[in-house]
Design a protein around this motif. Sequence first.
Motif, PDB file in Angstrom:
ATOM      1  N   VAL A   1       0.461  -1.257  -0.016  1.00 56.57           N
ATOM      2  CA  VAL A   1      -0.017  -0.649   0.128  1.00 56.57           C
ATOM      3  C   VAL A   1       1.000   1.089   0.194  1.00 56.57           C
ATOM      4  O   VAL A   1       0.282   1.821  -0.767  1.00 56.57           O
ATOM      5  CB  VAL A   1      -1.102  -0.170   1.173  1.00 56.57           C
ATOM      6  CG1 VAL A   1      -1.853   1.281   1.524  1.00 56.57           C
ATOM      7  CG2 VAL A   1      -1.795  -1.260   1.009  1.00 56.57           C
ATOM      8  N   VAL A   2       1.562   1.323   0.856  1.00 57.93           N
ATOM      9  CA  VAL A   2       2.776   2.379   0.930  1.00 57.93           C
ATOM     10  C   VAL A   2       3.019   1.986  -0.564  1.00 57.93           C
ATOM     11  O   VAL A   2       3.615   3.261  -0.567  1.00 57.93           O
ATOM     12  CB  VAL A   2       4.128   2.200   2.300  1.00 57.93           C
ATOM     13  CG1 VAL A   2       4.828   2.985   1.795  1.00 57.93           C
ATOM     14  CG2 VAL A   2       3.001   2.359   4.103  1.00 57.93           C
ATOM     15  N   CYS A   3       4.038   1.506  -1.093  1.00 62.12           N
ATOM     16  CA  CYS A   3       4.826   1.672  -2.058  1.00 62.12           C
ATOM     17  C   CYS A   3       4.669   1.881  -3.138  1.00 62.12           C
ATOM     18  O   CYS A   3       4.623   2.408  -3.659  1.00 62.12           O
ATOM     19  CB  CYS A   3       5.138   0.140  -2.752  1.00 62.12           C
ATOM     20  SG  CYS A   3       6.351  -0.513  -3.718  1.00 62.12           S
ATOM     21  N   GLU A   4       3.091   1.407  -3.535  1.00 64.64           N
ATOM     22  CA  GLU A   4       1.971   1.928  -4.431  1.00 64.64           C
ATOM     23  C   GLU A   4       1.638   3.258  -4.355  1.00 64.64           C
ATOM     24  O   GLU A   4       1.352   4.262  -5.418  1.00 64.64           O
ATOM     25  CB  GLU A   4       0.729   1.473  -4.453  1.00 64.64           C
ATOM     26  CG  GLU A   4      -0.243   1.300  -6.279  1.00 64.64           C
ATOM     27  CD  GLU A   4       0.682   1.190  -7.408  1.00 64.64           C
ATOM     28  OE1 GLU A   4       0.040   1.200  -8.294  1.00 64.64           O
ATOM     29  OE2 GLU A   4       1.985  -0.199  -7.006  1.00 64.64           O
ATOM     30  N   ALA A   5       1.048   3.870  -3.640  1.00 61.62           N
ATOM     31  CA  ALA A   5       0.727   4.703  -2.590  1.00 61.62           C
ATOM     32  C   ALA A   5       2.194   5.949  -3.139  1.00 61.62           C
ATOM     33  O   ALA A   5       1.472   7.139  -3.846  1.00 61.62           O
ATOM     34  CB  ALA A   5       0.170   5.517  -1.404  1.00 61.62           C
TER      35      ALA A   5
ATOM     36  N   ASN B   1       1.971   6.430  -7.368  1.00 64.11           N
ATOM     37  CA  ASN B   1       2.122   7.443  -7.808  1.00 64.11           C
ATOM     38  C   ASN B   1       1.481   8.670  -7.165  1.00 64.11           C
ATOM     39  O   ASN B   1       1.303   9.429  -8.340  1.00 64.11           O
ATOM     40  CB  ASN B   1      -0.419   6.560  -7.066  1.00 64.11           C
ATOM     41  CG  ASN B   1      -0.030   5.522  -7.233  1.00 64.11           C
ATOM     42  OD1 ASN B   1       0.198   4.712  -8.903  1.00 64.11           O
ATOM     43  ND2 ASN B   1      -1.402   4.753  -7.088  1.00 64.11           N
ATOM     44  N   ALA B   2       1.701   8.956  -6.266  1.00 71.36           N
ATOM     45  CA  ALA B   2       2.178  10.522  -5.561  1.00 71.36           C
ATOM     46  C   ALA B   2       3.589  10.997  -6.365  1.00 71.36           C
ATOM     47  O   ALA B   2       3.367  12.005  -7.489  1.00 71.36           O
ATOM     48  CB  ALA B   2       2.735  10.854  -4.302  1.00 71.36           C
ATOM     49  N   VAL B   3       4.683  10.135  -7.241  1.00 68.04           N
ATOM     50  CA  VAL B   3       6.295  10.745  -7.278  1.00 68.04           C
ATOM     51  C   VAL B   3       5.278  11.199  -9.662  1.00 68.04           C
ATOM     52  O   VAL B   3       5.485  11.779  -9.868  1.00 68.04           O
ATOM     53  CB  VAL B   3       6.807  10.045  -7.613  1.00 68.04           C
ATOM     54  CG1 VAL B   3       7.722  10.263  -8.463  1.00 68.04           C
ATOM     55  CG2 VAL B   3       7.100   9.492  -6.209  1.00 68.04           C
ATOM     56  N   LYS B   4       4.017  10.089  -9.574  1.00 68.39           N
ATOM     57  CA  LYS B   4       3.812  10.196 -11.259  1.00 68.39           C
ATOM     58  C   LYS B   4       2.644  11.140 -11.142  1.00 68.39           C
ATOM     59  O   LYS B   4       2.716  11.864 -11.983  1.00 68.39           O
ATOM     60  CB  LYS B   4       3.475   8.901 -11.255  1.00 68.39           C
ATOM     61  CG  LYS B   4       4.061   7.590 -11.860  1.00 68.39           C
ATOM     62  CD  LYS B   4       3.414   6.415 -11.728  1.00 68.39           C
ATOM     63  CE  LYS B   4       4.808   5.026 -12.406  1.00 68.39           C
ATOM     64  NZ  LYS B   4       3.828   3.928 -12.818  1.00 68.39           N
ATOM     65  N   HIS B   5       1.824  11.392 -10.056  1.00 64.62           N
ATOM     66  CA  HIS B   5       0.783  12.269 -10.967  1.00 64.62           C
ATOM     67  C   HIS B   5       0.394  13.401  -9.521  1.00 64.62           C
ATOM     68  O   HIS B   5      -0.564  14.338  -9.976  1.00 64.62           O
ATOM     69  CB  HIS B   5      -0.693  11.210 -10.290  1.00 64.62           C
ATOM     70  CG  HIS B   5      -0.333  10.012 -11.702  1.00 64.62           C
ATOM     71  ND1 HIS B   5      -0.114   9.831 -12.659  1.00 64.62           N
ATOM     72  CD2 HIS B   5      -0.292   8.907 -10.960  1.00 64.62           C
ATOM     73  CE1 HIS B   5      -0.111   8.724 -12.888  1.00 64.62           C
ATOM     74  NE2 HIS B   5      -0.324   8.292 -12.129  1.00 64.62           N
ATOM     75  N   SER B   6       1.131  13.220  -8.634  1.00 62.81           N
ATOM     76  CA  SER B   6       0.734  14.573  -7.737  1.00 62.81           C
ATOM     77  C   SER B   6       1.428  15.784  -7.712  1.00 62.81           C
ATOM     78  O   SER B   6       0.779  17.046  -7.785  1.00 62.81           O
ATOM     79  CB  SER B   6       0.757  13.435  -6.168  1.00 62.81           C
ATOM     80  OG  SER B   6       2.384  13.995  -5.716  1.00 62.81           O
ATOM     81  N   GLY B   7       2.446  15.780  -8.481  1.00 68.45           N
ATOM     82  CA  GLY B   7       2.736  17.264  -8.473  1.00 68.45           C
ATOM     83  C   GLY B   7       3.252  17.926  -6.537  1.00 68.45           C
ATOM     84  O   GLY B   7       3.651  18.965  -6.546  1.00 68.45           O
TER      85      GLY B   7
ATOM     86  N   ALA C   1     -10.435   7.131  -6.926  1.00 74.26           N
ATOM     87  CA  ALA C   1     -10.259   6.761  -6.745  1.00 74.26           C
ATOM     88  C   ALA C   1     -10.235   5.664  -6.960  1.00 74.26           C
ATOM     89  O   ALA C   1     -10.199   3.963  -6.836  1.00 74.26           O
ATOM     90  CB  ALA C   1     -11.099   6.410  -4.926  1.00 74.26           C
ATOM     91  N   SER C   2     -11.260   5.159  -8.616  1.00 73.85           N
ATOM     92  CA  SER C   2     -11.143   4.246  -9.327  1.00 73.85           C
ATOM     93  C   SER C   2     -10.228   3.739 -10.227  1.00 73.85           C
ATOM     94  O   SER C   2     -10.697   2.840 -11.502  1.00 73.85           O
ATOM     95  CB  SER C   2     -12.619   4.646  -9.749  1.00 73.85           C
ATOM     96  OG  SER C   2     -12.865   5.644 -10.593  1.00 73.85           O
ATOM     97  N   GLY C   3      -8.952   4.522 -10.074  1.00 68.85           N
ATOM     98  CA  GLY C   3      -8.657   4.351 -10.825  1.00 68.85           C
ATOM     99  C   GLY C   3      -7.300   2.916 -10.648  1.00 68.85           C
ATOM    100  O   GLY C   3      -7.652   2.346  -9.480  1.00 68.85           O
ATOM    101  N   SER C   4      -6.412   2.816 -11.415  1.00 72.27           N
ATOM    102  CA  SER C   4      -6.199   1.577 -11.153  1.00 72.27           C
ATOM    103  C   SER C   4      -5.076   1.431 -10.506  1.00 72.27           C
ATOM    104  O   SER C   4      -5.272   0.448  -9.396  1.00 72.27           O
ATOM    105  CB  SER C   4      -5.554   1.046 -12.721  1.00 72.27           C
ATOM    106  OG  SER C   4      -4.570   2.165 -12.714  1.00 72.27           O
ATOM    107  N   GLY C   5      -4.316   2.578  -9.598  1.00 67.64           N
ATOM    108  CA  GLY C   5      -2.975   1.345  -8.519  1.00 67.64           C
ATOM    109  C   GLY C   5      -4.279   1.886  -7.575  1.00 67.64           C
ATOM    110  O   GLY C   5      -3.922   1.221  -6.510  1.00 67.64           O
ATOM    111  N   LEU C   6      -5.149   2.942  -6.795  1.00 70.40           N
ATOM    112  CA  LEU C   6      -6.206   2.869  -5.977  1.00 70.40           C
ATOM    113  C   LEU C   6      -7.071   1.988  -5.797  1.00 70.40           C
ATOM    114  O   LEU C   6      -6.823   1.339  -4.579  1.00 70.40           O
ATOM    115  CB  LEU C   6      -6.893   4.229  -6.492  1.00 70.40           C
ATOM    116  CG  LEU C   6      -5.805   5.695  -6.363  1.00 70.40           C
ATOM    117  CD1 LEU C   6      -6.676   7.128  -6.067  1.00 70.40           C
ATOM    118  CD2 LEU C   6      -5.376   5.863  -4.574  1.00 70.40           C
ATOM    119  N   PHE C   7      -7.473   1.455  -7.005  1.00 71.13           N
ATOM    120  CA  PHE C   7      -8.671  -0.091  -6.147  1.00 71.13           C
ATOM    121  C   PHE C   7      -7.538  -1.053  -6.792  1.00 71.13           C
ATOM    122  O   PHE C   7      -8.091  -1.738  -5.793  1.00 71.13           O
ATOM    123  CB  PHE C   7      -8.349   0.366  -7.823  1.00 71.13           C
ATOM    124  CG  PHE C   7     -10.080  -1.070  -8.245  1.00 71.13           C
ATOM    125  CD1 PHE C   7     -11.167  -0.779  -7.229  1.00 71.13           C
ATOM    126  CD2 PHE C   7      -9.886  -2.147  -9.065  1.00 71.13           C
ATOM    127  CE1 PHE C   7     -11.981  -2.085  -7.268  1.00 71.13           C
ATOM    128  CE2 PHE C   7     -11.067  -3.398  -8.942  1.00 71.13           C
ATOM    129  CZ  PHE C   7     -11.829  -3.280  -8.238  1.00 71.13           C
TER     130      PHE C   7
END
Length: 379
Positions: A299-303, A306-312, A341-347
Amino acid sequence: MLGIARRGLRLTTGLVLGAVMSAAELPFVVLSGLSLLLVLAWPRGRRVVLKPVAVGGRALTEANRRRLRDYITTETSDAYADRRALQYLSLRWSLGLLGIFVLSAALIGAAYGTAWVFILLFREVRHFDTVVISGIGGLFLLFLGMQGAFGVAGLEAKLARRYLGPSHQEELERRIEQLAASRAGVVAAVNDERRRIERDLHDGVQQRLVALGMLLGRALRSQDQQRAGQLLRQAHEESGQALAELREVAWRVYPTVLDEAGLRAALETVAERSAIPVRLDYELSADPEATVATVAYFVVCEAVTNAVKHSGAGLITVRVARGEDAVLVCIEDDGLGGADASGSGLFGMARRVAALDGRFRVDSPAGGPTTITAELPCA
């Protein structure tokens, strides 16, 4: 602290509404009881009286169910019998009155606990000890009143679950649906992971190995020793890159450091490898069981990924703490928000958490911050 204040305000609003509703429930219960008592020996009259009583009881009960859901966060079933609704109302009105008494005590305590400020500012104090004692007593009464408010809210929830809660059959059906959904989610997650590994191997490591073979072949066929040496050096570099990519794939499949050094070390490695600074607050005195640690890690690794890729974002905060019979994992970034929340990573994260009967929440308003919370049950 802010969350506790919000919860207290929400519970207070729920108890005030409950007290207001008890003003209608008590007369309804008394009149209904007297009406039914008068026609107790008359079957036809009992049926005539029961119909409006049941309609009124259901209306009041539905209002209470909405109040419990919105302010006391207690879910109940709508498949209750009219008799259960009347039994619930016959007891519920007393909790409404108790709630208003408790809140009144809290208000009185708040008044006495803060009155000394105005006395010192606007009046000459002759008996300072009396002011101090009344202030301390007021604060103590405020504390007791707030604790009583939480206690009344707990009684409200227990009473509702006792008379309006789902039946044993409904609980079993809901549990079967959850297990079927989580099993399907686990199967889908495994298939997705297999496809991702195949893609990483095909597009990364396999291409590196093909290039390595071509370089070695050209070096073997070359008649120029200098050119052959250059090709061998390129092949050596390509083998190092292929090995690095293979280690990366293996790390994403399952990090050996999780078994060798524990969850904290694995999360520290995630923080070190992140392109965005990660602050890790690890508050567990001992590592959880292997399945919980594995889900927490992914969960931490994926989060973080995702933050590195999309959050800025400029900073990611990871907190791992012990809750009541659960491990709490919270990942927050100061990015732009708006995560789907329905995206592949969060799902995928939600499916991992659901497989352990845990709870998963995503809070990502536009403009940020994004907060991902997972509650993982553990012994």
